[in-house]
Design an enzyme around this catalytic site. Structure first.
Site, PDB file in Angstrom:
ATOM      1  N   ILE A 218      41.140  33.978  33.183  1.00 56.53           N
ATOM      2  CA  ILE A 218      42.062  34.688  34.064  1.00 56.53           C
ATOM      3  C   ILE A 218      41.326  35.214  35.277  1.00 56.53           C
ATOM      4  CG2 ILE A 218      43.663  36.640  34.197  1.00 56.53           C
ATOM      5  CD1 ILE A 218      43.630  36.490  31.009  1.00 56.53           C
ATOM      6  N   CYS A 219      41.920  35.039  36.434  1.00 51.69           N
ATOM      7  CA  CYS A 219      41.395  35.621  37.667  1.00 51.69           C
ATOM      8  C   CYS A 219      42.232  36.868  37.965  1.00 51.69           C
ATOM      9  CB  CYS A 219      41.484  34.625  38.820  1.00 51.69           C
ATOM     10  SG  CYS A 219      40.803  35.281  40.353  1.00 51.69           S
ATOM     11  N   LEU A 220      41.690  38.027  37.612  1.00 43.71           N
ATOM     12  CA  LEU A 220      42.364  39.310  37.835  1.00 43.71           C
ATOM     13  C   LEU A 220      41.277  40.331  38.132  1.00 43.71           C
ATOM     14  CD1 LEU A 220      45.053  40.927  37.754  1.00 43.71           C
ATOM     15  CD2 LEU A 220      44.598  41.331  35.337  1.00 43.71           C
TER      16      LEU A 220
END
Length: 183
Positions: A119-121
């Site tokens: 996840i890119c967060l």
């Protein structure tokens, strides 16, 4: 020449020789682990007593408090409405001062999630603070389902489709989810 003296003189002021520092490190690591355990137990109680709708998280069945399984339901009015996603949380020994590693275990078609579930967060990376907790992360991920950050995609195709063709995007989301149900 007195090597002990030379070693001490070359050390930074206030620092301990490596052997002494190593001896003191073990109690510190034990205290960190105890602090992490206490924090995770507190968060579990909070989740059990006042969890937000559409999210849940529990330690994994093996009893390891540093490994959790979570679920989030896709928010209404998004391509993910009516779908449920499983995630894994792996907590470092210095949690909450470092973020957990969170992965989607249920395959998902999303601009900010790659095909391995990464996840890119920002709050899971450089924007993490100890004020965040498991519930914060789950609610942020649930929000991300309806509001992806297309400026920083892990899945470029999904980001482009999100912006250009909502109907085809939803078809791919449902198709990817159906593939899982069929397995």
């Amino acid at each position: 020449m007195n090597y002990e003296m030379e070693d001490t003189q070359n050390s930074a002021p206030g620092s301990l020789p490596p052997a002494q520092a190593a001896k003191l490190g073990a109690p510190r690591r034990a205290a960190d682990a105890q602090s992490t355990t206490k924090r995770l137990q507190t968060e579990l109680m909070q989740l059990m007593t006042s969890s937000a709708p559409g999210i849940s998280a529990f330690p994994s069945a093996d009893g390891n408090l540093l490994s959790w399984t979570a679920t989030i339901e896709g928010p209404d009015d998004t391509p993910y409405a009516g779908l449920t996603f499983k995630l894994s949380f792996a907590f470092p020994s210095n949690y909450p001062y470092a973020p957990p590693t969170v992965l989607f275990k249920t395959p998902i078609y999303h601009p900010n999630v790659d095909f391995s579930g990464r996840i890119c967060l920002d709050i899971l990376k450089d924007k993490w603070t100890a004020a965040y907790n498991i519930q914060t992360v789950l609610l942020s991920l649930q929000s991300l389902l309806g509001e992806p950050n297309n400026a920083s995609p892990l899945n470029g195709e999904a980001a482009e489709l999100w912006d250009k063709d909502a109907v085809e995007f939803k078809r791919k989301v449902l198709s990817r989810h159906r593939d899982i149900d069929d397995e």
